[in-house]
Design a protein around this motif. Sequence first.
Motif, PDB file in Angstrom:
ATOM      1  N   GLU A 506       0.841  -1.221   0.000  1.00 54.49           N
ATOM      2  CA  GLU A 506       0.000   0.000   0.000  1.00 54.49           C
ATOM      3  C   GLU A 506       0.863   1.253   0.000  1.00 54.49           C
ATOM      4  N   SER A 507       1.914   1.277   0.854  1.00 55.90           N
ATOM      5  CA  SER A 507       2.802   2.448   0.925  1.00 55.90           C
ATOM      6  C   SER A 507       3.565   2.619  -0.379  1.00 55.90           C
ATOM      7  N   LYS A 508       3.970   1.439  -0.923  1.00 57.06           N
ATOM      8  CA  LYS A 508       4.729   1.510  -2.172  1.00 57.06           C
ATOM      9  C   LYS A 508       3.859   2.112  -3.288  1.00 57.06           C
ATOM     10  N   ALA A 509       2.616   1.689  -3.376  1.00 51.57           N
ATOM     11  CA  ALA A 509       1.712   2.213  -4.417  1.00 51.57           C
ATOM     12  C   ALA A 509       1.450   3.698  -4.214  1.00 51.57           C
ATOM     13  N   ARG A 510       1.265   4.042  -2.922  1.00 53.31           N
ATOM     14  CA  ARG A 510       0.987   5.460  -2.636  1.00 53.31           C
ATOM     15  C   ARG A 510       2.183   6.328  -3.005  1.00 53.31           C
ATOM     16  N   LEU A 511       3.380   5.907  -2.643  1.00 52.47           N
ATOM     17  CA  LEU A 511       4.576   6.693  -2.942  1.00 52.47           C
ATOM     18  C   LEU A 511       4.863   6.731  -4.432  1.00 52.47           C
ATOM     19  N   GLU A 512       4.599   5.579  -5.105  1.00 52.95           N
ATOM     20  CA  GLU A 512       4.803   5.587  -6.558  1.00 52.95           C
ATOM     21  C   GLU A 512       3.884   6.596  -7.237  1.00 52.95           C
ATOM     22  N   GLN A 513       2.593   6.626  -6.830  1.00 53.85           N
ATOM     23  CA  GLN A 513       1.646   7.581  -7.403  1.00 53.85           C
ATOM     24  C   GLN A 513       2.071   9.015  -7.090  1.00 53.85           C
ATOM     25  N   LYS A 514       2.536   9.206  -5.824  1.00 49.22           N
ATOM     26  CA  LYS A 514       2.949  10.567  -5.425  1.00 49.22           C
ATOM     27  C   LYS A 514       4.178  11.004  -6.217  1.00 49.22           C
ATOM     28  N   THR A 515       5.044  10.011  -6.500  1.00 41.23           N
ATOM     29  CA  THR A 515       6.246  10.318  -7.280  1.00 41.23           C
ATOM     30  C   THR A 515       5.872  10.693  -8.717  1.00 41.23           C
ATOM     31  N   ILE A 516       4.908   9.893  -9.265  1.00 36.27           N
ATOM     32  CA  ILE A 516       4.449  10.210 -10.636  1.00 36.27           C
ATOM     33  C   ILE A 516       3.855  11.617 -10.682  1.00 36.27           C
ATOM     34  N   ASP A 517       2.991  11.921  -9.672  1.00 42.09           N
ATOM     35  CA  ASP A 517       2.387  13.270  -9.626  1.00 42.09           C
ATOM     36  C   ASP A 517       3.473  14.333  -9.490  1.00 42.09           C
ATOM     37  N   GLY A 518       4.440  14.074  -8.610  1.00 42.36           N
ATOM     38  CA  GLY A 518       5.524  15.058  -8.412  1.00 42.36           C
ATOM     39  C   GLY A 518       6.329  15.268  -9.675  1.00 42.36           C
ATOM     40  N   ALA A 519       6.582  14.133 -10.406  1.00 40.27           N
ATOM     41  CA  ALA A 519       7.352  14.255 -11.651  1.00 40.27           C
ATOM     42  C   ALA A 519       6.591  15.055 -12.695  1.00 40.27           C
ATOM     43  N   GLU A 520       5.265  14.814 -12.782  1.00 44.04           N
ATOM     44  CA  GLU A 520       4.458  15.578 -13.740  1.00 44.04           C
ATOM     45  C   GLU A 520       4.437  17.063 -13.383  1.00 44.04           C
ATOM     46  N   ASN A 521       4.282  17.337 -12.073  1.00 45.01           N
ATOM     47  CA  ASN A 521       4.309  18.755 -11.649  1.00 45.01           C
ATOM     48  C   ASN A 521       5.666  19.381 -11.933  1.00 45.01           C
ATOM     49  N   LEU A 522       6.725  18.573 -11.702  1.00 42.19           N
ATOM     50  CA  LEU A 522       8.070  19.076 -11.994  1.00 42.19           C
ATOM     51  C   LEU A 522       8.210  19.414 -13.477  1.00 42.19           C
ATOM     52  N   LEU A 523       7.644  18.528 -14.330  1.00 43.30           N
ATOM     53  CA  LEU A 523       7.707  18.783 -15.773  1.00 43.30           C
ATOM     54  C   LEU A 523       6.963  20.065 -16.139  1.00 43.30           C
ATOM     55  N   ASN A 524       5.782  20.250 -15.529  1.00 47.94           N
ATOM     56  CA  ASN A 524       5.023  21.491 -15.796  1.00 47.94           C
ATOM     57  C   ASN A 524       5.803  22.716 -15.341  1.00 47.94           C
ATOM     58  N   SER A 525       6.424  22.602 -14.162  1.00 45.48           N
ATOM     59  CA  SER A 525       7.221  23.740 -13.653  1.00 45.48           C
ATOM     60  C   SER A 525       8.375  24.047 -14.585  1.00 45.48           C
ATOM     61  N   MET A 526       9.022  22.989 -15.092  1.00 44.59           N
ATOM     62  CA  MET A 526      10.134  23.201 -16.024  1.00 44.59           C
ATOM     63  C   MET A 526       9.644  23.894 -17.298  1.00 44.59           C
ATOM     64  N   GLU A 527       8.472  23.465 -17.797  1.00 46.74           N
ATOM     65  CA  GLU A 527       7.936  24.112 -19.007  1.00 46.74           C
ATOM     66  C   GLU A 527       7.637  25.583 -18.756  1.00 46.74           C
ATOM     67  N   ASP A 528       7.042  25.869 -17.558  1.00 46.69           N
ATOM     68  CA  ASP A 528       6.763  27.279 -17.214  1.00 46.69           C
ATOM     69  C   ASP A 528       8.037  28.102 -17.221  1.00 46.69           C
ATOM     70  N   ILE A 529       9.067  27.560 -16.542  1.00 46.79           N
ATOM     71  CA  ILE A 529      10.319  28.325 -16.399  1.00 46.79           C
ATOM     72  C   ILE A 529      11.007  28.490 -17.744  1.00 46.79           C
ATOM     73  N   LEU A 530      11.000  27.430 -18.582  1.00 45.72           N
ATOM     74  CA  LEU A 530      11.665  27.527 -19.880  1.00 45.72           C
ATOM     75  C   LEU A 530      10.931  28.473 -20.834  1.00 45.72           C
ATOM     76  N   LEU A 531       9.579  28.429 -20.802  1.00 44.63           N
ATOM     77  CA  LEU A 531       8.818  29.388 -21.615  1.00 44.63           C
ATOM     78  C   LEU A 531       9.074  30.815 -21.160  1.00 44.63           C
ATOM     79  N   LEU A 552      -2.382  31.265  -8.490  1.00 46.43           N
ATOM     80  CA  LEU A 552      -1.060  31.140  -7.864  1.00 46.43           C
ATOM     81  C   LEU A 552      -1.100  30.083  -6.755  1.00 46.43           C
ATOM     82  N   PHE A 553      -2.172  30.130  -5.948  1.00 50.27           N
ATOM     83  CA  PHE A 553      -2.305  29.146  -4.867  1.00 50.27           C
ATOM     84  C   PHE A 553      -2.409  27.721  -5.443  1.00 50.27           C
ATOM     85  N   HIS A 554      -3.124  27.586  -6.560  1.00 49.44           N
ATOM     86  CA  HIS A 554      -3.256  26.279  -7.204  1.00 49.44           C
ATOM     87  C   HIS A 554      -1.893  25.784  -7.694  1.00 49.44           C
ATOM     88  N   ASP A 555      -1.063  26.692  -8.212  1.00 47.56           N
ATOM     89  CA  ASP A 555       0.281  26.331  -8.669  1.00 47.56           C
ATOM     90  C   ASP A 555       1.134  25.842  -7.503  1.00 47.56           C
TER      91      ASP A 555
END
Length: 683
Positions: A506-531, A552-555
């Motif tokens: 259960e913890s492994k699945a939760r952390l994997e999902q959180k990691t995927i979400d974090g990676a996607e958010n990281l990708l969005n942040s990188m796109e924002d900064i590069l644009l 801004l709060f949502h970001d």
Amino acid sequence: MLIFIFFSCFVIGQNEPNLTKFKTQKEKLQAWADYCDEFLAVENYKQLRIAGKKGIQLTSKNDFYNLSLFNFYLGVSFDYGSETDSISYYLEKSELFGRKAKNNKRVVEALKQMLVCYKNYGATKKRERVLNELQNVIDTSKNELEKSKILAEISDYYIHIGQYEKGLQYKIEGLEKRKKYLNKGNYNDTINFGVQLVNISELYYTMDNLPKSLEYLIESEPYLSKYKEGIAAVHNDFISIYLKQNNLIKAEDRYSKFKLFLKTVDLGDCFEYFIQSNLLFSNYYLEKNQPIKALFYANQANSNVEKYASDFTKAQVNQTFGKIYLFQKDYKKALPYLISSEPIIREDSPEANCVLQKLLAQTYLGIGNTKQAYFHLNNYAALQETLLAEKTKKNLAEMEAKYQNSVKKQEIANKNLQIDVANKQKYYLIAGLLLLTIIGGLLYYQNLNRKKSNQKLLLLNNELEEANNAKLRFLNILNHDLRSPVATLIQFLHLKKESPDLLDEESKARLEQKTIDGAENLLNSMEDILLWSKGQMENFKPQPEKINISDLFHDIKNHFSSAENIAIQFENNSNIKLFTDQNFLKTIMRNLTGNAIKALEGIDNPTINWKAWNENNRTFISITDNGKGASIEQFKALYDEKEIVGIKTGLGLHLIRDLAKMIDCEISLETSENKGTKVVLRI
């Protein structure tokens, strides 16, 4: 050529008002002021003086406005040529009371008339003061029409003292301002504008610039189409210019148009201008040695004298007849005409009288009366000297030449050698000064070019430094904003690799999902900064726009979604919007959130609270954590630009400080040990 002035026409009753009919003192004084205006409009200065004095008597000592007004009436009632002391006295009082009344209009009216007075008055310091006062009004007033009137007065002053170029500058500047108001103005404004154009034309004529004189005269004609006296004056001026250009065809064509125009009017001033035109032709033909034609036009002028001519014009006609007969050596016939013209011309025109005295001397010499010839020759010499002295004030160089050639011929002859030596020294001095001026000019030009080159180099250096700073800021932002999310991913990967047994499914699945979400958010942040970086390639400058704080709060929520066990709360009850650069503010808020997360390590129930509100027309955004807090010294990079920062020490605070400064965001800090930290952004 004759410069003419247009006066508005009024229907004037000039009946003294019955002041007993008015209830208040204000109404009585207004009625009396209107009464004075009637005399001023028709130039009845004798009655204006009486009415002005009574107006002062009717006015209380504390009524500064009306004291200024009636002293003004009294001042302008005196003769500007001979009673300048009285004019100056009353106008200065009018100005003083106008200032006490804080009425700028009364002050300006007094100053304008004082300038007219000082044309004939030797008070240099007073004249300079009035000029400075009027110039100050021009510089500070927003009333363009009033400015044009003041410029016209200053122009007339400079023209009167012989500074024609300066006078022309003021007159043309005033005319340009007045032209803007012609469509909004009335009949009188249009005519006055045309009159000013004629005055400029006649000034260029005086300066022997005939093309310019003709240009302004042509422009004036449409504006004077309904002003009969103005039309007549323009016809006369055209004839004067064409004859001076020896363009007899155009002069005669204009003369014919003038005659046709006279069939439509019966105004004395119009026919008087026609008399002047005939005299112009008469003098032209006399200069061309054609006395028969000159006599013809003199007779044409004389045919209108009895009905239309003023005394001065009659005298001019008689003088012209005398000149023609003198040219024909018919001295006995010439003499009565010249004698009859002398009293009026002597009284009205020193220049014309100077010419007349010379004609009389030649005529008496022709009939053998040497005593009278000598008498008039002396008169001529005295007038010539006076006129030359007056011209000195207007043009010193021209005055020296004429003065030396006429009045001091004998003295110059006796001191010829001294003058030659002095002239040579003067020429040597002028040549030396000219050489020094050229050398100085070259040095100045060289120095100016060097300064310009240095300024360009300094500008390029500043631009280069700014570009380097912009690149450094982007590297810092990329490093700081991306380091924390990447570190979280690495931490999870290490945990999964090195201690997989510590994680249940259960913890492994939760952390994997959180990691995927974090990676996607990281990708969005990188796109924002590069644009953002792409849009800021050349200039790192804010680009403000209207944004929602909720975005801004949502970001922040998405960007830090991988933060474990930390509650990030948001409060935006009024759904606030603000106008600023979204990327700048977003970067500041990310850095503040990252710093708050670090401060919550080892804290029970870690909480971060973002809040937005409006107060006193300003928007406030705050972040508060319940961490251990810190000392002000630990936040030094937020305030001190000299603080040394590195990748892991103070870089976030350094970025926050620089970016906040660029969007005019003020930062305040509240922190203490064991009580958490609160940072407030005021935008």
